[in-house]
Design a protein around this motif. Structure first.
Motif, short mmCIF file in Angstrom:
data_model
loop_
_atom_site.label_atom_id
_atom_site.label_comp_id
_atom_site.label_asym_id
_atom_site.label_seq_id
_atom_site.Cartn_x
_atom_site.Cartn_y
_atom_site.Cartn_z
N PRO A 237 37.49 -55.54 -43.06
CA PRO A 237 36.08 -55.43 -43.46
C PRO A 237 35.93 -54.40 -44.58
O PRO A 237 36.74 -53.47 -44.70
CB PRO A 237 35.38 -54.94 -42.18
N ASP A 238 34.87 -54.58 -45.37
CA ASP A 238 34.63 -53.66 -46.49
C ASP A 238 34.58 -52.20 -46.06
O ASP A 238 35.13 -51.34 -46.72
CB ASP A 238 33.32 -54.02 -47.21
N TYR B 221 30.56 -50.34 -55.14
CA TYR B 221 31.41 -51.21 -54.34
C TYR B 221 30.76 -52.55 -53.99
O TYR B 221 31.34 -53.35 -53.27
CB TYR B 221 31.86 -50.49 -53.06
N SER B 222 29.55 -52.78 -54.49
CA SER B 222 28.82 -54.04 -54.28
C SER B 222 28.71 -54.40 -52.79
O SER B 222 29.03 -55.51 -52.38
CB SER B 222 29.50 -55.19 -55.04
N VAL B 223 28.29 -53.42 -52.01
CA VAL B 223 28.06 -53.61 -50.58
C VAL B 223 26.69 -53.05 -50.24
O VAL B 223 26.06 -52.36 -51.04
CB VAL B 223 29.15 -52.93 -49.72
N GLY B 224 26.23 -53.31 -49.02
CA GLY B 224 24.94 -52.82 -48.58
C GLY B 224 25.01 -51.38 -48.08
O GLY B 224 26.09 -50.84 -47.81
N ALA B 225 23.84 -50.78 -47.93
CA ALA B 225 23.76 -49.39 -47.46
C ALA B 225 24.33 -49.24 -46.05
O ALA B 225 24.94 -48.22 -45.73
CB ALA B 225 22.31 -48.91 -47.50
N THR B 226 24.16 -50.26 -45.22
CA THR B 226 24.71 -50.20 -43.86
C THR B 226 26.23 -50.07 -43.89
O THR B 226 26.81 -49.31 -43.11
CB THR B 226 24.28 -51.44 -43.05
N THR B 227 26.87 -50.77 -44.80
CA THR B 227 28.33 -50.69 -44.94
C THR B 227 28.74 -49.27 -45.32
O THR B 227 29.67 -48.71 -44.74
CB THR B 227 28.83 -51.70 -45.98
N ILE B 228 28.03 -48.68 -46.26
CA ILE B 228 28.36 -47.32 -46.70
C ILE B 228 28.09 -46.32 -45.58
O ILE B 228 28.87 -45.38 -45.38
CB ILE B 228 27.60 -46.95 -47.99
N LYS B 229 27.05 -46.52 -44.82
CA LYS B 229 26.78 -45.63 -43.69
C LYS B 229 27.92 -45.71 -42.67
O LYS B 229 28.31 -44.69 -42.09
CB LYS B 229 25.43 -45.96 -43.05
N MET B 230 28.47 -46.89 -42.48
CA MET B 230 29.62 -47.05 -41.59
C MET B 230 30.85 -46.33 -42.16
O MET B 230 31.63 -45.73 -41.41
CB MET B 230 29.90 -48.53 -41.34
N VAL B 231 31.02 -46.39 -43.47
CA VAL B 231 32.11 -45.67 -44.14
C VAL B 231 31.99 -44.18 -43.84
O VAL B 231 32.95 -43.52 -43.42
CB VAL B 231 32.08 -45.90 -45.67
#
Length: 88
Positions: A5-6, A39-49
């Motif tokens: 996953p991203d 990274y062309s992803v959503g804010a939720t993805t970055i919060k998970m990062v």
């Protein structure tokens, strides 16, 4: 197509940048908005990062100030040894 996953790929890339010294203790990470665009992803993805990096004690978030790399003595060992497939 990536097999992970991203949020895993991005967090592994940041973890590698921190542990190999490209990002140093006290360095500020890009904002959530900057990372979503980069990274062309959503804010939720970055919060998970960021949650993954915090769980490994590689970074600390300070509300209103940003996310900063922690000193080496606070780090936990990486969760996995996968090579990052993206550039920080």
């Amino acid at each position: 197509m990536p097999t992970q996953p991203d949020y895993v790929r991005i967090s592994n890339a940041f973890a590698a940048a921190i542990t190999d010294g490209r990002l140093k203790p006290g360095d500020k990470l890009p904002t959530i908005a900057e990372m979503t665009e980069r990274y062309s992803v959503g804010a939720t993805t970055i919060k998970m990062v960021l949650l993954r990096l915090e769980a490994r004690r590689l970074v600390r978030r300070h509300q209103g100030k940003g996310t900063f790399v922690e000193p080496r003595e606070k780090w936990l060992l990486p969760e996995d040894d996968d090579e990052p497939s993206i550039e920080i």
